[in-house]
Design a protein around this motif. Structure first.
Motif, mmCIF file in Angstrom:
data_model
loop_
_atom_site.group_PDB
_atom_site.id
_atom_site.type_symbol
_atom_site.label_atom_id
_atom_site.label_comp_id
_atom_site.label_asym_id
_atom_site.label_seq_id
_atom_site.Cartn_x
_atom_site.Cartn_y
_atom_site.Cartn_z
ATOM 1 N N ASP A 497 0.824 -1.218 0.000
ATOM 2 C CA ASP A 497 0.000 0.000 0.000
ATOM 3 C C ASP A 497 0.853 1.261 0.000
ATOM 4 O O ASP A 497 0.488 2.302 0.568
ATOM 5 N N SER A 603 -4.759 -1.319 -2.270
ATOM 6 C CA SER A 603 -6.112 -0.793 -2.113
ATOM 7 C C SER A 603 -6.317 0.385 -3.055
ATOM 8 O O SER A 603 -5.360 1.089 -3.405
ATOM 9 N N GLU A 605 -6.879 4.071 -4.354
ATOM 10 C CA GLU A 605 -6.324 5.287 -3.763
ATOM 11 C C GLU A 605 -6.826 6.499 -4.514
ATOM 12 O O GLU A 605 -6.924 6.502 -5.752
#
Length: 617
Positions: A497, A603, A605
């Motif tokens: 991430d 994830s 963004e």
């Protein structure tokens, strides 16, 4: 080269005439004169002293003349007194501009007498009286032409009154290419200095045909206020540069920079080249010539492509279909369906059909069938002529924003705030201030961005070596390919991430369509090769897409883009972004950008940034 070697051999084998002694102080004074510096194409070397842009040793008479203007001057004076038996290979015949100047400066009245028949006949044929700087504007679908180009037209005394510019000559500097390198390879080797550069004097009609017809580039003609003696001095120097090689680099030592050097030979008081220590973009050099007070008038010549599109612009879709049918088969002119069209619309269709046929003939060998079709269309035009084509003059190329850009912005990525700082050496992207730039054109060179996140966490964000996008709209008559290519370093979503710095090369091709007067839609298929430390393999290929909208609106330029990359290792990366630039002034813009990224490794963004763009130099 053989000529220069021949007279050097004569100098060794035969006694020289009595050359005058030039005291050292006078020698240094002349060697530092701006005109002598211009004749030798010298610049101040990085570590002091001098160096010449001329990479060809045979241009110099002294063994180290490329680095010592004083020694080259002394060698030239000696060479002028070489025996007249050297004939056309004598220094007086090979270096007429040097000869004229040194005779005047040193009062050399006892030089050997030579005819220099070859030079005198050449000079008589050119018959220089005045000069015009020609700027063939940028042409989107050729990467070697996207910056534009400059050359000089040398006019005879009666050109303006007799309108005989087509009989003039043009001075052109360009890369010397052996073989058949394609446009993309040409652009790459031009960037890297892979070609030598040469001056050439050619009939202007040939260059006019090449740029307006073969390359479909608009021409701008800037008439210069050089006097006849200044123009003659410049042309004499062009003779000295025959077959002399220079280094050629696309962004600095290019066509435009070399022509600035010629203008400084014509008028030594000019200080044009010193304004371009790093890059010499053709539009910037045109601007420098104007600011130096050299331009007295400007004329615009539209390309054949622009003429065709301007003629077809008022036609409906059905009428443009008639253009295609009539250009392919002139028997369509006699059909009841065509004759049912109003006579004034028939005239527009026939005229557009003829222009389309001539456009398609560009660069092709003569085809008797095509020639016959053109003849039939011309006969129809004579029977029903269309109104004269009136093409509004677009904005002057040099009136666009400056080429180098400083950028500073603030934004958020996820829940982290950042400041971003950047520098782009050249030139223009899809959202930049639009005046004098075509919608859909992007060419950027050496763009670097740094980010400073909260907590004084600095991050190298991006380094683009080159990014070129050509989004040329398709229509019923012309269907150009849109394409893009880019390479460098950039941050992408990482498996922790975070953002991973990767190296990449990618490109693509597809189509662009005119959705409105100032709106384009585009869709391209793309391929990408990436080196990513989060991947197991050293390199990872991907196929993908890039589509979106461009809208030139009252505030500036708006873009909406979607991208996707589908890697062979299973990674899928997608993004959607929008950008709106407000044009605060010609050289100042404010841009709002928003982006959402999706990746199988990380994830989703969100990123939003507001940045100021200052176009400087």
């Amino acid at each position: 080269m053989l000529k220069r070697l021949a007279w050097l051999a004569l100098c060794v084998c035969a006694p020289l005439s009595a050359a005058p002694h030039v005291d050292n102080q006078r020698l240094q004074q002349l060697a530092n004169d701006p005109f002598w510096i211009s004749l030798g194409h010298y610049e101040t070397a990085k570590l002091g002293g001098w160096r010449s842009y001329v990479s060809d040793k045979k241009f110099f008479l002294a063994p180290d003349g490329n680095e010592h203007p004083d020694r080259e001057l002394a060698a030239t004076v000696q060479a002028l007194y070489a025996p007249a038996s050297a004939g056309e290979q004598h220094a007086q015949c090979v270096y007429p501009a040097r000869t004229r100047w040194l005779k005047a400066q040193l009062n050399l009245t006892d030089l050997p007498t030579l005819d220099c028949t070859e030079f005198k006949q050449w000079f008589k044929d050119v018959s220089p009286h005045s000069a015009v700087m020609i700027f063939p504007a940028a042409y989107l679908n050729s990467p070697s032409s996207m910056f534009g180009h400059t050359l000089l037209r040398i006019d005879q005394a009666d050109v303006q009154s007799d309108h005989t510019a087509l009989l003039s000559y043009a001075i052109n500097f360009g890369a010397y290419i052996e073989g058949s390198d394609n446009s993309i390879l040409y652009a790459w080797k031009g960037l890297m200095g892979g070609y030598p550069g040469l001056f050439a004097l050619v009939p202007y009609q040939e260059k006019l045909s090449e740029y307006r017809s073969l390359e479909n580039r608009d021409l701008w003609e800037y008439r210069l206020n050089l006097t006849q003696p200044e123009t003659e001095r410049m042309v004499e120097h062009v003779w000295e540069l025959k077959q002399i090689q220079f280094d050629y680099f696309f962004f600095d030592e290019n066509c435009s920079y070399r022509l600035l050097e010629l203008l400084q030979v014509a008028r030594p008081s000019l200080r044009l080249t010193e304004q371009f220590p790093l890059t010499a973009i053709p539009t910037d050099t045109v601007k420098a010539v104007k600011e130096a007070g050299l331009v007295e008038s400007i004329q615009y010549r539209p390309s054949r492509e622009r003429e065709l599109l301007s003629r077809a612009e008022p036609l409906t879709d059905e009428e443009q279909e008639w253009v295609l049918k009539v250009s392919a088969d002139q028997k369509q002119l006699q059909t009841p369906a065509f004759k049912a069209q109003p006579r004034d619309r028939q005239a527009l269709i026939i005229d557009a059909s003829y222009r389309l046929e001539r456009y398609r003939a560009n660069g092709q060998e003569r085809d008797p069938e095509r020639a016959q079709r053109s003849f039939e269309l011309l006969r129809a035009i004579n029977q029903n002529p269309a109104p004269e084509l009136d093409i509004p003059r677009p904005g002057l190329p040099e009136d666009g924003h400056e080429s180098r850009t400083w950028q500073a912005g603030i934004g958020t990525r996820g829940d982290k705030a950042f400041g971003e700082y950047g520098l782009r050496m050249a030139y223009h992207d899809l959202n930049d201030n639009a005046e004098s730039f075509p919608l859909g054109a992007q060419i950027e060179i050496l763009q670097m961005k740094l980010r400073q996140y909260e907590g004084n966490d600095w991050q190298f964000q991006q380094l683009d070596l080159a990014t070129i996008r050509s989004l040329t709209p398709r229509n019923e008559l012309l269907k150009p390919l849109s394409w893009q290519v880019t390479g460098g370093l950039e941050r992408v979503p990482g498996k922790h991430d975070d953002e991973t710095l990767v190296s990449h090369v990618n490109g693509g091709g597809g189509g662009t369509w005119q959705l409105g007067e100032d709106m384009l839609g585009f869709a391209l298929g793309t391929v990408r090769v990436e080196h990513n430390n989060d991947f197991a393999g050293f390199i990872a290929p991907a196929a993908g897409f890039n589509s979106g909208l461009l809208w030139k609106n009252p505030l500036g330029n708006f873009s909406l883009e979607t991208k996707g990359d589908f890697f062979t290792n299973g990674e899928v990366r997608r993004s959607v972004s929008l950008n709106q630039q407000w044009e605060l002034s010609r050289n100042l813009g404010l841009r709002l950008s928003a982006q959402r990224e999706f990746s199988h490794l990380a994830s989703p963004e969100n990123e939003v940034m507001l940045e100021v763009k200052w176009y400087h130099y």
